[in-house]
Write a protein that holds these residues in place. Structure first.
Motif, PDB file in Angstrom:
ATOM      1  N   ASP A 236     -65.739 -52.197 -12.779  1.00  0.00           N
ATOM      2  CA  ASP A 236     -64.480 -52.175 -12.032  1.00  0.00           C
ATOM      3  C   ASP A 236     -64.692 -52.300 -10.522  1.00  0.00           C
ATOM      4  O   ASP A 236     -63.794 -52.694  -9.792  1.00  0.00           O
ATOM      5  CB  ASP A 236     -63.719 -50.883 -12.343  1.00  0.00           C
ATOM      6  CG  ASP A 236     -64.555 -49.641 -12.056  1.00  0.00           C
ATOM      7  OD1 ASP A 236     -65.730 -49.637 -12.442  1.00  0.00           O
ATOM      8  OD2 ASP A 236     -64.033 -48.692 -11.429  1.00  0.00           O
ATOM      9  N   LEU A 237     -65.889 -51.966 -10.053  1.00  0.00           N
ATOM     10  CA  LEU A 237     -66.150 -52.028  -8.611  1.00  0.00           C
ATOM     11  C   LEU A 237     -66.370 -53.460  -8.126  1.00  0.00           C
ATOM     12  O   LEU A 237     -66.371 -53.716  -6.928  1.00  0.00           O
ATOM     13  CB  LEU A 237     -67.370 -51.168  -8.252  1.00  0.00           C
ATOM     14  CG  LEU A 237     -67.210 -49.661  -8.504  1.00  0.00           C
ATOM     15  CD1 LEU A 237     -68.530 -48.955  -8.318  1.00  0.00           C
ATOM     16  CD2 LEU A 237     -66.153 -49.067  -7.578  1.00  0.00           C
ATOM     17  N   GLY A 238     -66.594 -54.364  -9.060  1.00  0.00           N
ATOM     18  CA  GLY A 238     -66.750 -55.771  -8.696  1.00  0.00           C
ATOM     19  C   GLY A 238     -68.025 -56.093  -7.940  1.00  0.00           C
ATOM     20  O   GLY A 238     -68.088 -57.055  -7.182  1.00  0.00           O
ATOM     21  N   LEU A 239     -69.079 -55.295  -8.118  1.00  0.00           N
ATOM     22  CA  LEU A 239     -70.326 -55.533  -7.384  1.00  0.00           C
ATOM     23  C   LEU A 239     -71.226 -56.530  -8.113  1.00  0.00           C
ATOM     24  O   LEU A 239     -72.206 -57.005  -7.560  1.00  0.00           O
ATOM     25  CB  LEU A 239     -71.080 -54.215  -7.180  1.00  0.00           C
ATOM     26  CG  LEU A 239     -70.283 -53.100  -6.484  1.00  0.00           C
ATOM     27  CD1 LEU A 239     -71.098 -51.809  -6.439  1.00  0.00           C
ATOM     28  CD2 LEU A 239     -69.897 -53.512  -5.079  1.00  0.00           C
ATOM     29  N   ASN A 240     -70.899 -56.824  -9.341  1.00  0.00           N
ATOM     30  CA  ASN A 240     -71.661 -57.741 -10.191  1.00  0.00           C
ATOM     31  C   ASN A 240     -73.156 -57.427 -10.260  1.00  0.00           C
ATOM     32  O   ASN A 240     -73.997 -58.207  -9.793  1.00  0.00           O
ATOM     33  CB  ASN A 240     -71.448 -59.197  -9.738  1.00  0.00           C
ATOM     34  CG  ASN A 240     -71.969 -60.182 -10.774  1.00  0.00           C
ATOM     35  OD1 ASN A 240     -72.254 -59.808 -11.918  1.00  0.00           O
ATOM     36  ND2 ASN A 240     -72.105 -61.430 -10.369  1.00  0.00           N
ATOM     37  N   PRO A 241     -73.507 -56.281 -10.858  1.00  0.00           N
ATOM     38  CA  PRO A 241     -74.926 -55.908 -10.990  1.00  0.00           C
ATOM     39  C   PRO A 241     -75.715 -56.893 -11.857  1.00  0.00           C
ATOM     40  O   PRO A 241     -75.137 -57.535 -12.740  1.00  0.00           O
ATOM     41  CB  PRO A 241     -74.880 -54.544 -11.674  1.00  0.00           C
ATOM     42  CG  PRO A 241     -73.498 -54.054 -11.516  1.00  0.00           C
ATOM     43  CD  PRO A 241     -72.616 -55.270 -11.445  1.00  0.00           C
ATOM     44  N   SER A 242     -77.013 -57.000 -11.606  1.00  0.00           N
ATOM     45  CA  SER A 242     -77.888 -57.858 -12.418  1.00  0.00           C
ATOM     46  C   SER A 242     -78.378 -57.157 -13.671  1.00  0.00           C
ATOM     47  O   SER A 242     -79.052 -57.771 -14.493  1.00  0.00           O
ATOM     48  CB  SER A 242     -79.123 -58.273 -11.623  1.00  0.00           C
ATOM     49  OG  SER A 242     -78.761 -58.913 -10.451  1.00  0.00           O
ATOM     50  N   ILE A 243     -78.132 -55.852 -13.767  1.00  0.00           N
ATOM     51  CA  ILE A 243     -78.565 -55.116 -14.950  1.00  0.00           C
ATOM     52  C   ILE A 243     -77.353 -54.977 -15.871  1.00  0.00           C
ATOM     53  O   ILE A 243     -76.310 -54.487 -15.449  1.00  0.00           O
ATOM     54  CB  ILE A 243     -79.074 -53.696 -14.583  1.00  0.00           C
ATOM     55  CG1 ILE A 243     -79.962 -53.720 -13.337  1.00  0.00           C
ATOM     56  CG2 ILE A 243     -79.771 -53.046 -15.774  1.00  0.00           C
ATOM     57  CD1 ILE A 243     -81.314 -54.323 -13.507  1.00  0.00           C
ATOM     58  N   ARG A 244     -77.523 -55.431 -17.098  1.00  0.00           N
ATOM     59  CA  ARG A 244     -76.421 -55.338 -18.064  1.00  0.00           C
ATOM     60  C   ARG A 244     -76.851 -54.483 -19.241  1.00  0.00           C
ATOM     61  O   ARG A 244     -78.035 -54.381 -19.557  1.00  0.00           O
ATOM     62  CB  ARG A 244     -76.004 -56.737 -18.526  1.00  0.00           C
ATOM     63  CG  ARG A 244     -75.517 -57.637 -17.407  1.00  0.00           C
ATOM     64  CD  ARG A 244     -74.884 -58.895 -17.973  1.00  0.00           C
ATOM     65  NE  ARG A 244     -73.609 -58.613 -18.623  1.00  0.00           N
ATOM     66  CZ  ARG A 244     -72.426 -58.938 -18.089  1.00  0.00           C
ATOM     67  NH1 ARG A 244     -72.347 -59.558 -16.943  1.00  0.00           N
ATOM     68  NH2 ARG A 244     -71.320 -58.658 -18.731  1.00  0.00           N
ATOM     69  N   TYR A 245     -75.903 -53.868 -19.898  1.00  0.00           N
ATOM     70  CA  TYR A 245     -76.169 -52.960 -21.011  1.00  0.00           C
ATOM     71  C   TYR A 245     -75.391 -53.417 -22.237  1.00  0.00           C
ATOM     72  O   TYR A 245     -74.232 -53.820 -22.115  1.00  0.00           O
ATOM     73  CB  TYR A 245     -75.754 -51.537 -20.646  1.00  0.00           C
ATOM     74  CG  TYR A 245     -76.581 -50.940 -19.509  1.00  0.00           C
ATOM     75  CD1 TYR A 245     -77.661 -50.108 -19.769  1.00  0.00           C
ATOM     76  CD2 TYR A 245     -76.266 -51.221 -18.187  1.00  0.00           C
ATOM     77  CE1 TYR A 245     -78.420 -49.564 -18.736  1.00  0.00           C
ATOM     78  CE2 TYR A 245     -77.016 -50.687 -17.150  1.00  0.00           C
ATOM     79  CZ  TYR A 245     -78.083 -49.860 -17.430  1.00  0.00           C
ATOM     80  OH  TYR A 245     -78.829 -49.342 -16.405  1.00  0.00           O
TER      81      TYR A 245
END
Ligand code: SF4
Lengths: 248, 140
Positions: A236-245
């Motif tokens: 929801d923060l829209g930071l688009n992390p490279s780590i996905r779960y």
């Protein structure tokens, strides 16, 4: 840094590299052999390094990834330092988090570390430029210019960063760390630059972690991501992390 | 009276100039004869034949090289650089009589001996490892 500035700097560096061979007659065979393994032009913006964690495979109580990181980067049990800091102060580059579904009671464990966001909050707030993102998406702290203000620690929604409170003497040569600077998971950038995987991924005994190039549609990780349902934490923060779960 | 004063001033000047020149020459000769005491030129058995640049150039400019290449390595991921502090440590670190590796910034070791002599404090080893990985370190 403006794009133009970047370009001229790169141009200059290119020239500098070309002249190095002439002004440095003492290059040994060892250096050349080493150079061949590396990417001579460094990190490439065509890549975006990331990870996929399968939380269904992550075994409750297992800490393989944490100890691998400690040994590789010399913190926690991987170091004889930080004896004066209390447990809350001590560095923690990666930790395991257990989440529980309140209705069903089902629990899941997952590793939590720097999520290497595409729009990292730490880089936004850093007053010195020490928090930085490489062109291949790896978020790092340049400890040469970090002043230890800890704004980045406050800004990070993942609590991924630590501050070193005391003088250290037992560092690993690939992971410089020192008093008065902030640190976090580097995605084992020193290994990645040599074509290896991060230590946590390599040592995960249940094969729950996968590392690769998110930009390459033919990489194992991209194929897997296209196939399975995965999510980003605090998407929801829209930071688009490279780590996905996956599996949560 | 005036001429005498002038003479005295010019004599003082000559003395000052001579002093400055003398100390500069002294410094230069020390900087060049670093090999005088064995420690300052110490290289460990794992070193190659030569440094990444001429020794005399390195004595004066190693910090520029390190500073330039640290940014290339950290920010751009270019790891095949000459100015690698890890490289300095690997080549110049020494062992004590028991075969234990001595920290490169310990008293009288390669980095510290010259920096102590020139009264320059080194911050590098606040963060960087002072011995290569996986060696037996000498007790402090
Ligand atoms: S602690 Fe260091 S990296 Fe973090 S915001 Fe301050 S200067 Fe930047």
């Amino acid at each position: 840094m403006s794009q133009d500035h970047n370009k001229s700097r790169r141009h200059f560096l290119g020239q500098a590299a070309a002249t190095t061979a002439v002004i440095a007659p003492g290059i040994t065979l060892m250096t050349i052999a080493q150079a061949n393994q590396d990417q001579p032009h460094g990190a490439s913006s065509s890549k975006r390094w990331g990870m996929l964690v399968d939380t269904n495979k992550c075994t409750d109580g297992c800490t393989d990834c944490v100890s691998a990181c400690q040994q590789e980067n010399g913190w926690g049990d991987g170091s004889s330092d930080e004896s004066l800091s209390n447990p809350q102060q001590k560095a923690q580059w990666i930790r395991t988090v257990t989440i529980r579904d309140k209705q069903t009671g089902h629990t899941n464990q997952l590793p939590m570390m720097c999520q290497h966001c595409e729009s990292p909050a730490c880089v936004d707030v850093c007053p010195t430029g020490a928090s930085m993102k490489r062109v291949d998406g790896i978020v790092l702290v340049d400890k040469h210019i970090c002043i230890g203000c800890r704004y980045c620690m406050m800004a990070c929604p993942y609590k991924a960063r630590s501050f070193v409170h005391e003088s250290l003497h037992d560092q690993k040569s690939n992971s410089p760390r020192g008093k008065g600077t902030v640190e976090a998971c580097t995605m084992c950038v020193h290994r990645v630059d040599h074509g290896d995987q991060p230590a946590c991924v390599e040592k995960c005994s249940s094969g729950a972690m996968m590392f690769g190039d998110l930009n390459d549609p033919n990489s194992d990780i991209s194929k897997k991501l296209a196939e399975v349902d995965s999510t980003q934490i605090r998407a929801d923060l829209g930071l688009n992390p490279s780590i996905r779960y996956s599996g949560i | 009276m005036l001429s005498q004063m002038l003479k005295q001033i010019s004599r003082q000047r000559v003395t000052v100039v001579a002093l400055v020149l003398g100390s500069l020459m002294g410094y230069a000769s020390i900087a060049q004869s670093g090999d005088r005491d064995g420690v300052r030129s110490s290289i460990s058995p794992n070193a190659g034949d030569s440094c990444v640049r001429e020794t005399s150039w390195m004595r004066r400019n190693h910090m520029e090289l390190l500073q330039h290449d640290r940014d290339r390595t950290l920010r751009q991921g270019i790891r095949s650089v000459d100015g690698s502090i890890k490289g300095c440590v690997e080549c110049h670190v020494q062992q004590d009589d028991h075969g234990n590796t001595v920290a490169i910034n310990a008293e009288n070791q390669f980095c510290s001996s010259c920096h102590a002599f020139t009264s320059v404090s080194i911050d590098c080893f606040e963060c960087h490892a002072t011995t290569p990985d996986s060696v037996k370190r000498a007790a402090k």
